[in-house]
Structures are given as structure tokens and as C-alpha cells.
Design a protein around this motif. Structure first.
Motif, mmCIF file in Angstrom:
data_model
loop_
_atom_site.group_PDB
_atom_site.id
_atom_site.type_symbol
_atom_site.label_atom_id
_atom_site.label_comp_id
_atom_site.label_asym_id
_atom_site.label_seq_id
_atom_site.Cartn_x
_atom_site.Cartn_y
_atom_site.Cartn_z
ATOM 1 N N LEU A 10 0.561 -1.368 -0.270
ATOM 2 C CA LEU A 10 0.207 -0.129 0.150
ATOM 3 C C LEU A 10 0.771 1.680 0.307
ATOM 4 N N ILE A 11 1.701 1.494 1.123
ATOM 5 C CA ILE A 11 2.856 2.407 0.752
ATOM 6 C C ILE A 11 3.127 2.414 -1.049
ATOM 7 N N ARG B 114 -6.662 7.019 -5.193
ATOM 8 C CA ARG B 114 -7.808 7.022 -5.705
ATOM 9 C C ARG B 114 -8.352 5.457 -4.255
ATOM 10 N N SER B 115 -8.193 5.462 -3.247
ATOM 11 C CA SER B 115 -9.360 5.180 -2.699
ATOM 12 C C SER B 115 -8.605 5.516 -0.774
ATOM 13 N N GLU B 116 -10.280 5.361 -0.668
ATOM 14 C CA GLU B 116 -9.597 6.125 0.978
ATOM 15 C C GLU B 116 -9.174 5.550 1.874
ATOM 16 N N GLU B 117 -8.704 4.050 1.599
ATOM 17 C CA GLU B 117 -7.727 3.432 2.682
ATOM 18 C C GLU B 117 -5.987 4.122 2.251
ATOM 19 N N LEU B 118 -5.908 4.517 0.897
ATOM 20 C CA LEU B 118 -4.259 5.293 0.609
ATOM 21 C C LEU B 118 -4.846 6.530 1.378
ATOM 22 N N ALA B 119 -5.844 6.826 1.286
ATOM 23 C CA ALA B 119 -6.013 8.458 2.253
ATOM 24 C C ALA B 119 -5.693 8.511 3.655
ATOM 25 N N ARG B 139 13.408 3.005 2.032
ATOM 26 C CA ARG B 139 13.200 2.056 2.517
ATOM 27 C C ARG B 139 12.465 1.475 0.882
ATOM 28 N N LEU B 140 11.451 1.867 0.478
ATOM 29 C CA LEU B 140 9.946 1.623 -0.533
ATOM 30 C C LEU B 140 9.742 2.730 -1.416
ATOM 31 N N HIS B 141 10.098 3.969 -1.676
ATOM 32 C CA HIS B 141 10.324 4.197 -2.666
ATOM 33 C C HIS B 141 11.703 5.047 -2.847
ATOM 34 N N GLY B 142 12.486 4.600 -1.972
ATOM 35 C CA GLY B 142 13.776 5.570 -2.641
ATOM 36 C C GLY B 142 14.767 3.873 -2.912
ATOM 37 N N ASP B 143 14.343 3.200 -2.725
ATOM 38 C CA ASP B 143 15.378 1.417 -2.642
ATOM 39 C C ASP B 143 16.108 1.909 -2.221
ATOM 40 N N LEU B 144 16.477 2.010 -0.976
ATOM 41 C CA LEU B 144 17.536 2.766 -0.260
ATOM 42 C C LEU B 144 17.875 1.302 0.359
ATOM 43 N N ARG B 145 18.601 0.811 0.915
ATOM 44 C CA ARG B 145 19.306 -0.765 1.754
ATOM 45 C C ARG B 145 18.540 -0.172 3.025
ATOM 46 N N PHE B 146 18.629 -1.005 4.264
ATOM 47 C CA PHE B 146 19.314 -0.142 5.700
ATOM 48 C C PHE B 146 20.044 0.073 6.358
ATOM 49 N N ARG B 147 21.047 -0.408 5.240
ATOM 50 C CA ARG B 147 22.747 0.204 5.307
ATOM 51 C C ARG B 147 23.005 1.232 5.034
ATOM 52 N N GLN B 148 22.176 1.499 3.923
ATOM 53 C CA GLN B 148 22.520 3.555 3.296
ATOM 54 C C GLN B 148 21.989 3.996 4.223
ATOM 55 N N GLY B 167 7.478 1.761 12.555
ATOM 56 C CA GLY B 167 6.496 2.446 11.380
ATOM 57 C C GLY B 167 5.506 1.674 11.219
ATOM 58 N N LEU B 168 5.425 0.776 10.174
ATOM 59 C CA LEU B 168 5.261 -0.447 10.032
ATOM 60 C C LEU B 168 3.771 -0.746 10.621
ATOM 61 N N ASP B 169 3.961 -0.903 12.331
ATOM 62 C CA ASP B 169 3.687 -1.559 13.091
ATOM 63 C C ASP B 169 2.482 -0.589 13.816
ATOM 64 N N LYS B 170 3.296 0.479 13.564
ATOM 65 C CA LYS B 170 2.239 1.715 14.480
ATOM 66 C C LYS B 170 1.361 1.927 13.323
ATOM 67 N N LEU B 171 1.692 2.244 11.732
ATOM 68 C CA LEU B 171 1.151 2.298 10.408
ATOM 69 C C LEU B 171 -0.451 1.228 10.456
ATOM 70 N N ARG B 172 0.087 -0.246 10.675
ATOM 71 C CA ARG B 172 -1.271 -0.893 10.856
ATOM 72 C C ARG B 172 -1.935 -1.223 12.133
ATOM 73 N N SER B 173 -1.336 -0.806 13.148
ATOM 74 C CA SER B 173 -2.345 -0.626 13.478
ATOM 75 C C SER B 173 -3.421 0.940 14.181
ATOM 76 N N THR B 174 -2.597 1.482 13.720
ATOM 77 C CA THR B 174 -3.725 2.863 12.477
ATOM 78 C C THR B 174 -4.510 2.754 12.122
ATOM 79 N N LEU B 175 -4.740 1.972 11.633
ATOM 80 C CA LEU B 175 -5.540 1.846 10.072
ATOM 81 C C LEU B 175 -6.325 1.421 10.570
#
Lengths: 397, 181
Positions: A10-11, B114-119, B139-148, B167-175
Motif C-alpha cells: 500500500l505504501i 484513489r482510495s480512502e484506504e490510501l488516504a 526503503r520503499l520509495h527510494g529503494d535504499l538498503r537498510f545499511r544505506q 513504523g509499519l506496526d504503527k501504521l498497521r495498528s492505526t489503520l
């Protein structure tokens, strides 16, 4: 949203977009900065000099072709020693070339590995043809990412996809090119003039990592004549490129992906469409039994592998032992299936190989991982050849 | 990879077409990166413009050692931090502007949702501590490695990985929480 849904997916969908006007404005501002920058420079190469090469999908050219391109790029970068005119002429020759042909010869010090001679031909946009000394022909159309190999002895052919290699610098099949990419701005050594095959040539040497490039240019005709590459880590192995021709007429039929009339699809004993992870594991295990120290293949890079293997043979890293012809055939097939499993993985699988110097039995070290299509997790193969499903965030960095 | 290096090399030797190719190839990705980092669409535009201008200005001495996308992503992340620091310094002005007109409606840059979920996800991402958001976005948009990412954030790789997970956990629980409501 259910917890199981992949939030990472999704992200990745959170894309920003902008109007064409905004895009033009930002780009215009950047171009203003560029123009300001260029006004401060003298003697820049005319932009239209690059028009031809811009149209070429250079990353997709075969390794040998890209070596030439990179070496020539390196030639221009040498500069500063009064030979710019020669460089410029050679580079211009390349840049305006719609077609290019040359011969390439790779020699290894291993007696069992004969010198490989090939004729290379390229035609814009993105066609390549190689012909070996014994008549095997491979044509690749990088626009379609498809290729065909013709095998004259049995009048057979093999169709293949050419797009499955990722461009990760560590695993890139064009790694040999990557070694050339950072050629220094000036040659390490100007070799002066030397007569080769009856022609007086001007030589330049550039060392890059373990790769030593020697470029020979005819200073009278300003023609690129010869490129020699030696490998410091593989003494006795070298690559020589000669017989360069630019802009000669190459008929489209030379780059046809249609098999020659009368040729039949090669019968592969095993259907490669059915290769699985198990085939890869079997290959890895088999290789570890070949090496004296039980290590896995140093690389999956198809260009590096023969060179590395030759060096390992020379260094006596493989065990001795007789094998029957039947066994050899079985091992060759297993090797083929294992490698095919990897080459058939799409780039989206993000496969990585990290088995160099890892010994069989090491259950702590991941040696290969990939993401199967549709899977949220990665399949990770460890040094003991066990396999686990691992979420992306837990992958080795 | 090699294509980028050749484009850069050609650009270095005066080809505007080469630069245009670089820009067209990466501007969109960098805009998305900056937009998700800043949650300020007008700022994203400025950051991306600055990064490309910087590339133009430094091309004579620029020497790419990794891949170009990672390099640009790192520049965007650094410039975004500068931008945030600058925004904090001017927070009163910004706050007043924000009260009058949200940045999203002022800017011609907008999130392609294009969706409420993404908003909801976009909002939740904006609520994360900056380091976590930065790690996830790089990580997800810049394709950087954790090391970078770790190197850029001056933390250990483990810390970068933890930031990502938290971060992902928080996003998941928030949503999930929002859905339950």
C-alpha cells in the motif's frame, strides 16, 4: 484493512503526481541552472553528438558491446595529453554509428578451456548478433528482450528471454562493465607508437581494479583498431577486440529471431519450464561437492562464472576424481536446471546470491533469496541448504 | 546502471538531452519520495527542484559510486531534512498559511490517491515520528538498503531496521483502529 494485508504494498502505491505545467516549470528552472553552468564551460561537445547513442538501450547491449562502449568512453576521458583529437574522432565514430562490428577473442591459461573467438555485430536500436568460430549464432533483440541461438551441428535452435537479469551492481551480469565505469580521467600510461599487424598504432593503458585496458588507435586514420583487456587476478587470461567497423550495411535479416529454415527446437532432456527451487538447491549442493573446501559457487554472474571457474581450476580448488560420461551429463543437466531456475526469475523477485566463500553446512548464512510471485515473504536458502520463508524486513541487508 | 552512468557522462560533456533523460526518469520517483517525507506538496516540488539543480551545478566534479536513484534519493532525504528545519524556523508563518489554505490545495503537486484506504495511510504516515517515516519511505520509495539508510541517519543498521518495523506496526495498528471505528 486486515492485518494480513501487505502494508508495504500500500505504501508503495502512495504516489505523487504533478501537472505538466509544474513539471515544465521545475524542469525549466533546472535547465536555466544548466545553461548557466554550461556558459561557464568552454569546448563542450555538441549535444547532437549524442543523438545516436541516446537512442540506444546501451544497458541492454551484450556485455562485450558495452565493454567497447565503456572503453571508448574511457578513451575520451583520458584527455589532457595532446591526443584529444584522436580520442574525439574515435568517440564520434562510435556515437554516430548505426552499426558496429568487431571480433573478440578470449584466452584463458587453462588448457581444457580453448580460446573463444566470436564475431559481434550490433545495429540500432538494440539488435545484437554473435557468431562463434564454429558457427553457433546467437541473436538478441533487446527491444523485445528475446533471443535465439542456432546450433548448426544438429540444425537445432533455442528461444530464450533476455530480460531476467537484474541490474544490481553486486549481481549484475555486466559487472565486468561496472569495473570499467570509473576509468580515471587520464591514462595511467601513454604507451607511444607501436607497429601491430603492419599498422602504426598509438597505445594508451588504463588500470581499473583488476582490469588492465590497453587501447590502440591508428593515429593516421583515427580509427579504433584494437582493445586488449588483461585481468590482474587471472594471470594469463585476456580479451582482445579487433576488426572494428562502423556504419557498414547490416541487413535486418541478420538480426531475425526466426529460426533458420529446417531447424527444429532443441530437445532439452528436462523441460526447463518445470525447473524449481529444488533444482537450484541440487545445483548448489553439487557444486559444493566439487570444491575441495565445500564452498558454493562464487557467483551466478554468467560472464564472471567461466573466468572464475577457470581460475579455480588453475588454483586446484576443485577435487580430483573420475566421473562417467553418464554422470557428467547428469551433472551438466543439473547445473543447467539450477542456473535456469535463477535466470527465469523475473527482476521483481529481487533475487540475490551471497554464497561466495560460504561452506556447505553453514546454517546461519543465507546464500540465496528471492520473492516468489504473489508471495509476501522471501524464500531464503541457507548454507546448509535449508529454506525458510522470511519477511522482507528481516532479509540480510 | 550503466545507462545512468553513460547519461551522466554525456551530461557532463554537455548533452542537455542526457540530462532531460535523467530528469524524466527520476523526477517522478523523487517527487513521490519528497512528498511522502514532507507531507507538504509544495515543499516536495522545491526539494526536487533543488536536488536536480544541485546535480547540475556539481556535475563537473560529480562522481557516482553507487546507483543514481539511491544517490538522488539520499539527496532528497537530506534536502527534505533541511527543508523541515527551515520550516520549523518559520513555523509561525507556515502555521498561518496553513490555516488559510492547506498546502495540498495550493500546490499543483498532489497525491495520486484513489482510495480512502490510501488516504488514511497517507495521513497515518504523516503522523509517524520523522525517523520512522524517513526509513519507511527511503526503503520503499527510494529503494535504499537498510545499511544505506542507517549510514545517512548515523545509526546502526539494526536501529534502521527497528525503525522500519515499528513504523509499519504503527501504521498497521492505526489503520486497523480506524476501520474498527
Amino acid at each position: 484493512m486486515s492485518p494480513s494485508e501487505n502494508i508495504e504494498k500500500l505504501i508503495r502505491k502512495l504516489h505523487y503526481e504533478t501537472s505538466a505545467e509544474t513539471h515544465d516549470r521545475v524542469f525549466g528552472n533546472v535547465m536555466l541552472a544548466l545553461e548557466k553552468q554550461q556558459k561557464q564551460k568552454a569546448g563542450v561537445i555538441k549535444p547532437d553528438l549524442w543523438r545516436m547513442i541516446m537512442k540506444t538501450k546501451i544497458t541492454k547491449l551484450a556485455a562485450a558491446a558495452v565493454i567497447i562502449a565503456a572503453v571508448l568512453v574511457g578513451i575520451l576521458q583520458l584527455g589532457g595529453n595532446g591526443t584529444n583529437a584522436v580520442y574525439a574522432s574515435v568517440v564520434e565514430q562510435l556515437h554516430y554509428a548505426r552499426t558496429m562490428t568487431y571480433s573478440i577473442m578470449t584466452h584463458t591459461p587453462v588448457e581444457s578451456m580453448p580460446t573463444l573467438r566470436q564475431q559481434m555485430a550490433f545495429k540500432e536500436p538494440g539488435y545484437m548478433r554473435t557468431t562463434t568460430a564454429d558457427g553457433y549464432i546467437t541473436v538478441i533483440d533487446w527491444n523485445q528482450n528475446k533471443g535465439i541461438t542456432l546450433l548448426p551441428p544438429k540444425r537445432e535452435y533455442i528461444d530464450f528471454e533476455a530480460s531476467n537479469y537484474q541490474h544490481d551492481p553486486a549481481q549484475d551480469p555486466f559487472r565486468v562493465v561496472e569495473k570499467l565505469r570509473n576509468l580515471p580521467d587520464e591514462a595511467d600510461e601513454v604507451l607511444g607508437e607501436k607497429e601491430i599487424d603492419g599498422r602504426l598504432l598509438q597505445g594508451f593503458r588504463v588500470t581499473q581494479g583488476d582490469m588492465i585496458n590497453t587501447v590502440w588507435i591508428d593515429s593516421q586514420t583515427e580509427q579504433l583498431v584494437r582493445v586488449e583487456i588483461e585481468y590482474a587476478n587471472s594471470p594469463g587470461m585476456n580479451t582482445i577486440m579487433t576488426d572494428f567497423q562502423f556504419n557498414i550495411e547490416l541487413d535486418d535479416s541478420l538480426f531475425s529471431l526466426a529460426p533458420t529454415e529446417g531447424y527444429t527446437p532443441m530437445e532439452v532432456k528436462a523441460d526447463i519450464s518445470t525447473v524449481t527451487e529444488e533444482d537450484l538447491i541440487a545445483y548448489l549442493q553439487m557444486w559444493s561437492t566439487w570444491t575441495k573446501d565445500g564452498t558454493f559457487p562464487p557467483t551466478f554472474n554468467p560472464i564472471e562464472l567461466p573466468k572464475v571457474t577457470a581460475e579455480m581450476i588453475k588454483q586446484g580448488k576443485f577435487g580430483e576424481g573420475e566421473t562417467s560420461q553418464q554422470q557428467q551429463q547428469a551433472e551438466a543437466m543439473q547445473m543447467y536446471r539450477g542456473i535456469m531456475f535463477v535466470t527465469q526469475l523475473p527482476a521483481e523477485s529481487n533475487w540475490r546470491y551471497a554464497g561466495e566463500n560460504v561452506k556447505y553446512g553453514d546454517n546461519q548464512t543465507p546464500i540465496f533469496w528471492y520473492q516468489p510471485a504473489g508471495s509476501q515473504t522471501y524464500r531464503v536458502i541457507y548454507g546448509d541448504l535449508s529454506v525458510k520463508d522470511v519477511p522482507p524486513e528481516d532479509l540480510p541487508d | 546502471m550503466l545507462e545512468d552512468r553513460l547519461l551522466l557522462w554525456k551530461f557532463k560533456h554537455g548533452s542537455k538531452d542526457a540530462f532531460r533523460a535523467i530528469y524524466e526518469k527520476y523526477a517522478g520517483d523523487m517527487l513521490t519520495l519528497a512528498g511522502n517525507l514532507l507531507d507538504d506538496k509544495a515543499g516536495a516540488e522545491d526539494v526536487v527542484q533543488d536536488v536536480f539543480i544541485k546535480l547540475v551545478e556539481s556535475v563537473g566534479t560529480f562522481h557516482l559510486t553507487g546507483n543514481l536513484k539511491s544517490y538522488l534519493a539520499t539527496c532528497v532525504a537530506n534536502r527534505s531534512r533541511d527543508y523541515i528545519r527551515s520550516r520549523i524556523r518559520q513555523r509561525n508563518v507556515i502555521a498561518k498559511q496553513a490555516e488559510k489554505t492547506p498546502a495540498e490545495t495550493k500546490s499543483t503537486v498532489h497525491l495520486a490517491i484513489r482510495s480512502e484506504e490510501l488516504a488514511k495511510l497517507s495521513n497515518a504516515l504523516g503522523e509517524l515520528p520523522y525517523e520512522q517515516r524517513e526509513t519507511i519511505v527511503l526503503r520503499l520509495h527510494g529503494d535504499l538498503r537498510f545499511r544505506q539508510i542507517a549510514k545517512m541517519q548515523n545509526v546502526s543498521t539494526k536501529t534502521a531496521q527497528s525503525r522500519y518495523r515499528y513504523g509499519l506496526d504503527k501504521l498497521r495498528s492505526t489503520l486497523n483502529g480506524e476501520v474498527k471505528k
